[in-house]
Motif scaffolding. Sequence first.
Motif, PDB file in Angstrom:
ATOM      1  N   UNK A 578     -15.292 -30.226  30.567  1.00  0.00           N
ATOM      2  CA  UNK A 578     -15.375 -29.612  29.238  1.00  0.00           C
ATOM      3  C   UNK A 578     -16.206 -28.340  29.221  1.00  0.00           C
ATOM      4  N   UNK A 579     -16.680 -27.903  30.396  1.00  0.00           N
ATOM      5  CA  UNK A 579     -17.394 -26.633  30.485  1.00  0.00           C
ATOM      6  C   UNK A 579     -18.724 -26.630  29.753  1.00  0.00           C
ATOM      7  N   UNK A 580     -19.473 -27.736  29.808  1.00  0.00           N
ATOM      8  CA  UNK A 580     -20.716 -27.865  29.039  1.00  0.00           C
ATOM      9  C   UNK A 580     -21.919 -27.982  29.979  1.00  0.00           C
ATOM     10  N   UNK A 581     -22.967 -27.233  29.662  1.00  0.00           N
ATOM     11  CA  UNK A 581     -24.245 -27.337  30.362  1.00  0.00           C
ATOM     12  C   UNK A 581     -25.351 -27.238  29.313  1.00  0.00           C
ATOM     13  N   UNK A 582     -26.098 -28.326  29.117  1.00  0.00           N
ATOM     14  CA  UNK A 582     -27.115 -28.272  28.071  1.00  0.00           C
ATOM     15  C   UNK A 582     -28.259 -29.229  28.376  1.00  0.00           C
ATOM     16  N   UNK A 583     -29.407 -28.902  27.803  1.00  0.00           N
ATOM     17  CA  UNK A 583     -30.550 -29.787  27.832  1.00  0.00           C
ATOM     18  C   UNK A 583     -30.657 -30.403  26.441  1.00  0.00           C
ATOM     19  N   UNK A 584     -30.873 -31.723  26.393  1.00  0.00           N
ATOM     20  CA  UNK A 584     -30.878 -32.443  25.118  1.00  0.00           C
ATOM     21  C   UNK A 584     -32.266 -32.356  24.475  1.00  0.00           C
ATOM     22  N   UNK A 585     -32.622 -31.143  24.096  1.00  0.00           N
ATOM     23  CA  UNK A 585     -33.872 -30.855  23.404  1.00  0.00           C
ATOM     24  C   UNK A 585     -33.515 -29.984  22.210  1.00  0.00           C
ATOM     25  N   UNK A 586     -34.115 -30.261  21.057  1.00  0.00           N
ATOM     26  CA  UNK A 586     -33.766 -29.520  19.846  1.00  0.00           C
ATOM     27  C   UNK A 586     -34.148 -28.052  19.962  1.00  0.00           C
ATOM     28  N   UNK A 587     -33.448 -27.228  19.193  1.00  0.00           N
ATOM     29  CA  UNK A 587     -33.757 -25.799  19.178  1.00  0.00           C
ATOM     30  C   UNK A 587     -35.195 -25.560  18.744  1.00  0.00           C
ATOM     31  N   UNK A 588     -35.670 -26.333  17.774  1.00  0.00           N
ATOM     32  CA  UNK A 588     -37.050 -26.165  17.296  1.00  0.00           C
ATOM     33  C   UNK A 588     -38.047 -26.470  18.405  1.00  0.00           C
ATOM     34  N   UNK A 589     -37.792 -27.553  19.140  1.00  0.00           N
ATOM     35  CA  UNK A 589     -38.695 -27.914  20.230  1.00  0.00           C
ATOM     36  C   UNK A 589     -38.671 -26.857  21.334  1.00  0.00           C
ATOM     37  N   UNK A 590     -37.470 -26.364  21.673  1.00  0.00           N
ATOM     38  CA  UNK A 590     -37.371 -25.329  22.704  1.00  0.00           C
ATOM     39  C   UNK A 590     -38.108 -24.062  22.273  1.00  0.00           C
ATOM     40  N   UNK A 591     -38.021 -23.724  20.995  1.00  0.00           N
ATOM     41  CA  UNK A 591     -38.699 -22.520  20.498  1.00  0.00           C
ATOM     42  C   UNK A 591     -40.211 -22.638  20.637  1.00  0.00           C
ATOM     43  N   UNK A 592     -40.731 -23.859  20.525  1.00  0.00           N
ATOM     44  CA  UNK A 592     -42.178 -24.049  20.627  1.00  0.00           C
ATOM     45  C   UNK A 592     -42.677 -23.997  22.078  1.00  0.00           C
ATOM     46  N   UNK A 593     -41.808 -24.338  23.011  1.00  0.00           N
ATOM     47  CA  UNK A 593     -42.237 -24.421  24.415  1.00  0.00           C
ATOM     48  C   UNK A 593     -42.463 -23.039  25.024  1.00  0.00           C
ATOM     49  N   UNK A 594     -43.453 -22.959  25.878  1.00  0.00           N
ATOM     50  CA  UNK A 594     -43.697 -21.744  26.644  1.00  0.00           C
ATOM     51  C   UNK A 594     -42.802 -21.746  27.881  1.00  0.00           C
ATOM     52  N   UNK A 595     -42.496 -20.563  28.354  1.00  0.00           N
ATOM     53  CA  UNK A 595     -41.782 -20.459  29.629  1.00  0.00           C
ATOM     54  C   UNK A 595     -42.721 -20.897  30.747  1.00  0.00           C
ATOM     55  N   UNK A 596     -42.259 -21.810  31.573  1.00  0.00           N
ATOM     56  CA  UNK A 596     -43.065 -22.288  32.700  1.00  0.00           C
ATOM     57  C   UNK A 596     -42.649 -21.502  33.949  1.00  0.00           C
ATOM     58  N   UNK A 597     -43.398 -20.455  34.219  1.00  0.00           N
ATOM     59  CA  UNK A 597     -43.114 -19.608  35.381  1.00  0.00           C
ATOM     60  C   UNK A 597     -44.278 -19.716  36.340  1.00  0.00           C
ATOM     61  N   UNK A 598     -43.992 -20.015  37.594  1.00  0.00           N
ATOM     62  CA  UNK A 598     -45.049 -20.132  38.594  1.00  0.00           C
ATOM     63  C   UNK A 598     -45.551 -18.752  38.982  1.00  0.00           C
ATOM     64  N   UNK A 599     -46.577 -18.732  39.772  1.00  0.00           N
ATOM     65  CA  UNK A 599     -47.073 -17.455  40.270  1.00  0.00           C
ATOM     66  C   UNK A 599     -45.960 -16.755  41.048  1.00  0.00           C
ATOM     67  N   UNK A 600     -45.863 -15.420  40.897  1.00  0.00           N
ATOM     68  CA  UNK A 600     -44.803 -14.715  41.626  1.00  0.00           C
ATOM     69  C   UNK A 600     -44.842 -15.032  43.112  1.00  0.00           C
ATOM     70  N   UNK A 601     -43.674 -15.237  43.682  1.00  0.00           N
ATOM     71  CA  UNK A 601     -43.611 -15.534  45.112  1.00  0.00           C
ATOM     72  C   UNK A 601     -44.016 -14.303  45.905  1.00  0.00           C
ATOM     73  N   UNK A 602     -44.463 -14.536  47.106  1.00  0.00           N
ATOM     74  CA  UNK A 602     -44.846 -13.412  47.965  1.00  0.00           C
ATOM     75  C   UNK A 602     -43.639 -12.509  48.185  1.00  0.00           C
ATOM     76  N   UNK A 603     -43.864 -11.237  48.044  1.00  0.00           N
ATOM     77  CA  UNK A 603     -42.765 -10.287  48.216  1.00  0.00           C
ATOM     78  C   UNK A 603     -42.978  -9.431  49.463  1.00  0.00           C
TER      79      UNK A 603
END
Length: 631
Positions: A578-603
């Motif tokens: 059915x071409x679906x990819x989703x996380x079962x978390x409400x839009x409101x909850x997602x809006x409250x969450x911070x982006x979890x980004x690790x320290x930049x990898x060594x370049x």
Amino acid sequence: MLLSLYPLTNRDELIMLHPRIQEVTQRVIERSKQTRQDYLDRISHAKKQTRVRAGLGCGNIAHVMAACSSDDKARLKADEVPNLAIINSYNDMLSAHVPYKDYPDVIKSIATKFDATAQVAGGVPAMCDGVTQGRDGMELSLFSRDVIAMSTAVSLSHDVFDGVFCLGVCDKIVPGLLIGALSFGHLPVFFLPAGPMQSGIPNKEKARIRQKFAQGLVSREDLLEAESASYHSAGTCTFYGTANSNQMLMEIMGLHLPGSSFINPYTELRDGLTGNAVETMLKQLTDDKESPCLAEVISEKTIINGLVGLLSTGGSTNHAIHIVAIAKAAGIQVTWKDMSDLSEVVPLLTRIYPNGSADVNHFQAAGGMGFLMRELASAGYLHTDVKTMLGDGLAPYMTEPRLDKDESLIMSDSNGPSKVKWVDCPANSLDEEVLRPVSNPFSKQGGLQLLTGNLGKAVIKVSAVAEEHQVVTAPAKVFNSQGALQEAYTRGELNQDFIAVLKEQGPKAKGMPELHKLTPVMATLQDQGFKVAIVTDGRMSGASGKVPAAIHLAPEAVEGGIIAKIQEGDLVTLDAPNGILKVHVSDDELAKRELEISQPSLTFGTGRELFTGFRNIVSSADLGASAFGLE
């Protein structure tokens, strides 16, 4: 021209195009109207210019021919015969490109017989993803495509050539060569394949030993013995990954000679095809005074044909990126939605590893590209009214090459390449476990699928995934590297249903490395009865296997993608049918969450510091993951 050597097949040339093919093609034409016209205007301007050698200063032309033989110097001075460019990706570490060592001498020898000249205009890098899997060097892999494109342009920038031969096979090399050559689309451009190595260890056995090694049941020596029995000689790896998908693509788009993609290297037929390709261009340029230019060959219809070929064979997911970038270089705008809409109606006609147990040699023996293209065209899935390197129409591509022992057809002296003729393909597939007619497909839908939802958009290769595994809803386990997942497996933490979420693997984060070190672990867990899948903004590509994997996720984590907000235990659904990819978390909850980004990898290390500029400007995967602003 040599078109008379290619018999027309007994088929109705007025077959109706499938409505979906027509619909998507028209959509692409309309969307690309301005950008395509801008490109064609540039090409038209280039074609109208006086051939540059005629206007070179004496110092300039002296540099061009300084190292040439006296005969070639005379030809170049007279400026009356073609001078052909050779762009070579030869190195003797990459098995698929080893055969190219001898190609320049072959091309030059044939050019001399036509009283023409040929020069190696430049070389392009050719790295092997098989060597860099799981290593820092893999972070350069995707970017190497754009480096190759720029190297191709630099090679041709001397502007002293009348035609181009591109020598390339693998992963990023062919797309890079084609993107670069499209900047010189006023010239005829032929691609010369090198062919796959002979078949080695059966693919099922190779996969079995890889999984046993992941479980600690066989030694490293056993694994190395199996891998060496698979990758064992000069030529392309025989599984249907990106390299062989490249060869399919170049043939179905009319840039190879018919039936030439999967002929083994160092055989009489392989050598004959190479010689015939060179003769074909030279006859076009000398006898007909014209050869189809690259801009005419690569049209909107050709791009659609390429997508149909990809879908009907379950080809590499890398081409969901590459075809977008190639099209853009020709002023054509295609999207993943176009690809997905085509996939709904294009039948899957092949089973080649990792989509089955056979390899490309078995595909060739069963009927090969000629049978495939004839089947697709007969059912209205291909545009047959396109230009190819041979001229007008796809009819010659529905045949297959044979060595020609008829002396009446020999066109060069006995010291030249073996002569080749083209005959009708088999009426029926010689092995329907590998290659099937349209009337009996493996699936009524193509091998790739677009997934959309609150995570963004991603691609999945469904041709290798059993139906019972194509829908997974399970809690997320979140990782920032494939090494971290492997360590969790070793600690016994993954014996459950779960979806592995691998973030920060996209083009801007890490150059979008392939993540094939995951495959043995995840396949083992699936075999043990667990419902598992992968979601990542990285790549799995041509060897994507039996575990469902939503890849190329856009937007990627470091661009604010929701993948960076998924937390351990969140319920995720991957629903391929059915071409679906989703996380079962409400839009409101997602809006409250911070982006979890690790320290930049060594370049730094393995040259990664040189590609900082690429990471800063690269487009998202759905736009071709390109550093070029080609619009």
